[in-house]
Design an enzyme around this catalytic site. Structure first.
Site, PDB file in Angstrom:
ATOM      1  N   TYR A   1      37.208   7.150  56.893  1.00  0.00           N
ATOM      2  CA  TYR A   1      36.253   8.220  56.560  1.00  0.00           C
ATOM      3  C   TYR A   1      35.875   9.062  57.780  1.00  0.00           C
ATOM      4  CZ  TYR A   1      35.879   6.142  51.927  1.00  0.00           C
ATOM      5  OH  TYR A   1      36.162   5.677  50.676  1.00  0.00           O
TER       6      TYR A   1
ATOM      7  N   HIS B   1      38.079  12.798  45.880  1.00  0.00           N
ATOM      8  CA  HIS B   1      36.679  13.029  45.510  1.00  0.00           C
ATOM      9  C   HIS B   1      36.231  14.440  45.901  1.00  0.00           C
ATOM     10  CE1 HIS B   1      35.718   8.707  44.672  1.00  0.00           C
ATOM     11  NE2 HIS B   1      36.707   8.514  45.522  1.00  0.00           N
TER      12      HIS B   1
ATOM     13  N   ASN C   1      31.965   3.353  43.531  1.00  0.00           N
ATOM     14  CA  ASN C   1      32.495   4.027  42.345  1.00  0.00           C
ATOM     15  C   ASN C   1      31.729   3.567  41.116  1.00  0.00           C
ATOM     16  OD1 ASN C   1      34.544   5.503  43.609  1.00  0.00           O
ATOM     17  ND2 ASN C   1      36.107   3.945  43.271  1.00  0.00           N
TER      18      ASN C   1
HETATM   19  C1  HEM Z   1      36.795   0.417  46.743  1.00  0.00           C
HETATM   20  C2  HEM Z   1      37.555   1.430  47.017  1.00  0.00           C
HETATM   21  C3  HEM Z   1      37.056   2.810  47.285  1.00  0.00           C
HETATM   22  C4  HEM Z   1      35.918   3.427  46.861  1.00  0.00           C
HETATM   23  C5  HEM Z   1      34.825   2.871  45.994  1.00  0.00           C
HETATM   24  C6  HEM Z   1      35.900   4.750  47.412  1.00  0.00           C
HETATM   25  C7  HEM Z   1      34.896   5.673  47.208  1.00  0.00           C
HETATM   26  C8  HEM Z   1      34.877   6.932  47.725  1.00  0.00           C
HETATM   27  C9  HEM Z   1      33.909   7.939  47.436  1.00  0.00           C
HETATM   28  C10 HEM Z   1      32.716   7.767  46.508  1.00  0.00           C
HETATM   29  C11 HEM Z   1      34.239   9.041  48.120  1.00  0.00           C
HETATM   30  C12 HEM Z   1      33.516  10.382  48.080  1.00  0.00           C
HETATM   31  C13 HEM Z   1      32.389  10.416  49.052  1.00  0.00           C
HETATM   32  C14 HEM Z   1      31.639  11.712  48.914  1.00  0.00           C
HETATM   33  O1  HEM Z   1      30.995  11.916  47.868  1.00  0.00           O
HETATM   34  O2  HEM Z   1      31.701  12.515  49.845  1.00  0.00           O
HETATM   35  C15 HEM Z   1      35.413   8.746  48.863  1.00  0.00           C
HETATM   36  C16 HEM Z   1      36.056   9.625  49.695  1.00  0.00           C
HETATM   37  C17 HEM Z   1      37.093   9.263  50.494  1.00  0.00           C
HETATM   38  N1  HEM Z   1      37.748   8.046  50.505  1.00  0.00           N
HETATM   39 FE1  HEM Z   1      37.329   6.463  49.403  1.00  0.00          FE
HETATM   40  N2  HEM Z   1      37.023   4.920  48.184  1.00  0.00           N
HETATM   41  C18 HEM Z   1      37.742   3.757  48.124  1.00  0.00           C
HETATM   42  C19 HEM Z   1      38.907   3.475  48.785  1.00  0.00           C
HETATM   43  C20 HEM Z   1      39.354   4.208  49.825  1.00  0.00           C
HETATM   44  C21 HEM Z   1      40.379   3.802  50.729  1.00  0.00           C
HETATM   45  C22 HEM Z   1      41.114   2.463  50.680  1.00  0.00           C
HETATM   46  C23 HEM Z   1      40.535   4.811  51.621  1.00  0.00           C
HETATM   47  C24 HEM Z   1      41.456   4.905  52.793  1.00  0.00           C
HETATM   48  C25 HEM Z   1      42.022   3.894  53.388  1.00  0.00           C
HETATM   49  C26 HEM Z   1      39.616   5.854  51.263  1.00  0.00           C
HETATM   50  C27 HEM Z   1      39.507   7.071  51.888  1.00  0.00           C
HETATM   51  C28 HEM Z   1      38.677   8.082  51.499  1.00  0.00           C
HETATM   52  C29 HEM Z   1      38.662   9.374  52.127  1.00  0.00           C
HETATM   53  C30 HEM Z   1      39.555   9.834  53.260  1.00  0.00           C
HETATM   54  C31 HEM Z   1      37.662  10.115  51.487  1.00  0.00           C
HETATM   55  C32 HEM Z   1      37.220  11.549  51.792  1.00  0.00           C
HETATM   56  C33 HEM Z   1      35.993  11.463  52.672  1.00  0.00           C
HETATM   57  C34 HEM Z   1      35.479  12.795  53.114  1.00  0.00           C
HETATM   58  O3  HEM Z   1      36.248  13.753  53.196  1.00  0.00           O
HETATM   59  O4  HEM Z   1      34.279  12.856  53.445  1.00  0.00           O
HETATM   60  N3  HEM Z   1      38.905   5.455  50.182  1.00  0.00           N
HETATM   61  N4  HEM Z   1      35.796   7.446  48.612  1.00  0.00           N
END
Ligand code: HEM
Length: 717
Positions: free
Chosen positions: A391, A104, A177
């Protein structure tokens, strides 16, 4: 020590006609009052403080006399290490970039508010959901997933939809999402999934695209992703505007009442402008026309006062209801059809302020699914449980230490205090001796509050032996993929088949292509045949063994886009192509009708200076023809004199303008002069091509896409 030669006496240019003013003169708006100016020894411009202009200083507050020249041993001699002004400025610049988000990375954000319209006090103590009429400030960031921060806005991809509610009880982040399910069931697979979808590690391409071998290889071996694949191959993954997407919290969450009783819920955002997507060819061309198409669209809408709005809907259900579903609601690859649990609309979100600074706000904002407030709790969804860790962990390195919650965009807007101390970039100055508790010495930074504090739902932990075991109830990988596909209109089904053929045609490894078609056979036999045919496979590959029987569920029209599109021009854009001699009255009437219907109108002309219309009136252009192709509009009109029509019929940019608009199923209004351009584009006018004088007919046609035209312009599998 080197002796500096004093610069020659500066020559003031104030009041003289400045040749460098051209850029500012071209840009819209008034030019700010000129700064006091001087020329240096080498002819360089110096702008001096005074009036409204403050003095520029170093980060230590030392006034800077010369911000154009580094300190040199002599005018043509070496630069001196002593120059703290130069060193500080360059050092800061060298560290301007921070690591981008691992996923993202590219996103756009805006401020706004959430207003509660229906109280959920029966279910939760969370004040944001109990005080009807109360407005909670929010910051929302919408993103693509796979590409880097500088990648394009319109790839086929999931859109992140993250909302930070700054509630009176702390920050609540709904990190969702635009698709209500996910690719994997367990967080332990997330690094594998992300590695597979992002650019391939040896060649560093493709950027922001799932159409490559590693992604489809992973998917072919991960049947749980099949439901999500149907959504990702649908037009949901190529939205027209960030203002026209839905948002989903995906996992089941819990709402807790004052007695600690729990109700499950799923969160849904519904755009007031309706759902709308591009068609694939349009999305591809948008990448060339405007890399920032979605960001610009959101910026223009908000700064023009056309604030995007979403309704917040909740699906509320009990543990007992959940036990009766033919799927496990803890499995994030499953939806609860709205026909089974309808949405209760509880409020609306309005985004009404573009950030002042992209980096400070949109880039530094840190969302985390673990940020919940009293009255909201998690479910045991194993994907959510992993997210609760990930996160904060990634943000410690992305934002450089443990104090990023103090950044203005991340800090709660309610009082907060504790005994956490020190660390990189501590921006507060805690007072006193006591940085622990319990304590008895003096003032403390906070004590427990059993009445108002956060409590977890007292759920019995587990009903089986500890182990790395996926629940059997997660084994059905195909039934909801079938439900999704079979709930679509014929046009949408054709687009899914087309997208699969497109993506798999970019996959070089034949066995991966075949394996995917094998999975499709479980979803829908006709879909599998269409894709196999589109790929030129000689025979249908075998279907893999399904881990659970595939069941038929009643179709859910709520899953369509076309069925949910609003017939409206509100929030859409209309382009009018004009040239010298165009009929002013026709242009005015079209513009008025489109604006009355809620559209933003832009004039396109071969020259940015505009066109001299009939009646000798000069109409400035908003875009030059070659740089403003019709893909950036929802409907187009061509108002041209016969001469201009004949001339532009020879101009590829004009012919493409109208050919693309036709191919992308848009309404086209044209007058007699413009017909030559349509003829050059080989367009056989249909019901969506109307006379420019009939504004009523044009607006009606412009409120939707001309779906009936599609079979004429493209062969879909
Ligand atoms: C339903 C499943 C998921 C959704 C809806 C989702 C949604 C999102 C969204 C919207 C962001 C961007 C946030 C922003 O705008 O700063 C994000 C970032 C991220 N997601 Fe997910 N994600 C999902 C699953 C996962 C999983 C399973 C992991 C790890 C185990 C993960 C790890 C991360 C990480 C590391 C970031 C970067 C955060 C940052 O640097 O601030 N996500 N995710």
């Amino acid at each position: 020590m080197a002796v500096r030669k004093q610069p020659r006496k500066s020559t003031s240019t104030r009041g003289k006609k400045a040749t460098r003013g051209n850029a500012a003169e071209r840009s819209p708006g008034k030019r700010p009052a000129a700064a006091r100016e001087a020329r240096g020894n080498g002819g360089e411009l110096h702008q001096h403080a005074g009036g409204a202009d403050a003095t520029v200083t170093t980060n230590q507050g030392v006034a800077i006399a010369d911000n154009q020249n580094s300190l040199r041993a002599s005018p043509r001699g070496p630069t001196l290490l002593e120059d703290f002004v130069l060193r500080e400025k360059i050092t800061h610049f060298d560290h301007e970039r921070i690591p981008e988000r691992i996923v993202h990375a590219r996103g756009s954000g805006a401020h706004g508010y959430f207003e509660l319209t229906k109280s959920l006090s029966r279910y939760t103590t969370a004040r944001l959901f109990t005080e009807v009429g109360a407005r909670t400030p929010v910051f929302t960031r919408i993103s693509t997933v796979a590409g880097g921060a500088g990648s394009v806005d319109t790839p086929r991809d999931v859109r992140g939809f993250a909302v930070k509610f700054y509630t009176q009880e702390g920050n609540f982040d709904l990190v969702g999402n635009n698709i209500p399910v996910f690719f994997i069931q367990d967080a332990i697979k997330f690094p594998d999934f992300v590695h597979a979808v992002k650019m391939e590690p040896d060649r560093a391409f493709p950027q922001a695209a799932s159409a490559h071998d590693t992604f489809w290889d992973f998917i072919s071996l991960t049947p749980e992703s099949m439901h999500m694949i149907m959504w990702a191959m649908s037009d949901r993954a190529i939205p027209r505007s960030l203002r026209m997407i839905e948002g989903f919290g995906i996992h089941s969450f819990r709402l807790l009442d004052a007695k600690g009783r729990s109700t499950f819920c799923k969160f849904h955002w519904r755009p007031r402008l309706g759902l709308q997507s591009t068609v694939w060819d349009e999305a591809v061309k948008l990448q060339g026309a405007d890399n920032d198409f979605h960001r610009r669209d959101l910026f223009e809408a908000i700064t023009a006062g056309n604030f995007p709005e979403w309704d917040l809907g909740l699906q509320l259900f009990t543990e007992e209801q959940a036990a009766g579903f033919p799927f496990d609601h803890l499995d994030p690859t499953k939806i609860i059809p709205e026909e089974t649990v309808p949405l209760t609309i509880v409020g609306r979100m309005v985004l009404d302020r573009w950030p002042d600074n992209f980096f400070a706000e949109t880039e530094q904002v840190a969302f985390c699914p673990a940020n919940v407030v009293p009255g909201i709790d998690f479910s045991n969804d194993p994907l959510l449980q992993g997210r609760l860790f990930s996160y904060l962990d990634t943000q410690l390195s992305r934002l450089g230490g443990p104090n990023f919650h103090q950044l203005p965009i991340n800090a709660p807007k309610c009082p907060f205090a504790n005994h956490q101390r020190d660390g990189h970039m501590q921006m507060r100055v805690p007072k006193g001796r006591v940085n622990y508790e319990p304590s008895s010495l003096e003032r403390t930074d906070g004590r427990e509050d059993p009445a108002k504090g956060f409590r977890s739902f007292a759920e019995p932990a587990g009903d089986g032996a500890k182990g790395r075991i996926r629940a059997e109830s997660f084994a059905d990988h195909y039934s909801q993929a079938r439900l999704f596909y079979r709930s679509q209109t014929e046009i949408e089904q054709a687009h899914i088949a087309f997208a699969l053929v497109f993506e798999l045609s970019k996959v070089e490894t034949a066995h991966v292509r075949a394996a995917i078609v094998g999975h499709l056979r479980h979803i829908d036999g006709d879909l599998a045949r269409r894709v196999a045919d589109g790929l030129g496979l000689d025979a249908l590959p075998p279907a893999p063994k399904a881990a659970a029987p595939v069941i038929d569920m009643p179709p859910s029209p709520a899953l369509q886009i076309i069925g949910k599109m609003k017939k409206t021009l509100e929030g859409r854009a209309v382009g009018i192509l004009v040239d010298d001699g165009s009929n002013a009255a026709t242009i005015n009437a079209l513009r008025k009708a489109a604006e009355d219907a809620g559209a933003m109108v832009k004039i396109v002309a071969p020259k940015i200076g505009g066109a001299m219309l009939s009646g000798r009136r000069k109409l400035p252009a908003d875009g030059q023809l070659a740089g403003t192709p019709s893909v950036v509009f929802d409907a187009v009109a061509l108002v041209l004199s016969r001469d201009a029509g004949a001339y532009l019929a020879q101009e590829a940019a004009a012919v493409d303008w109208v050919r693309d608009a036709f191919g992308h199923l848009k309404a086209i209004a044209c007058d007699e002069g413009a017909r030559a351009v349509l003829a050059a584009a080989g367009i056989e006018p249909d019901a969506g091509v109307v006379d420019a004088g009939d504004t009523g007919k044009f607006i009606k046609a412009a409120m939707t896409r001309q779906w009936a035209r599609e079979p004429q312009v493209r062969t879909l599998p």
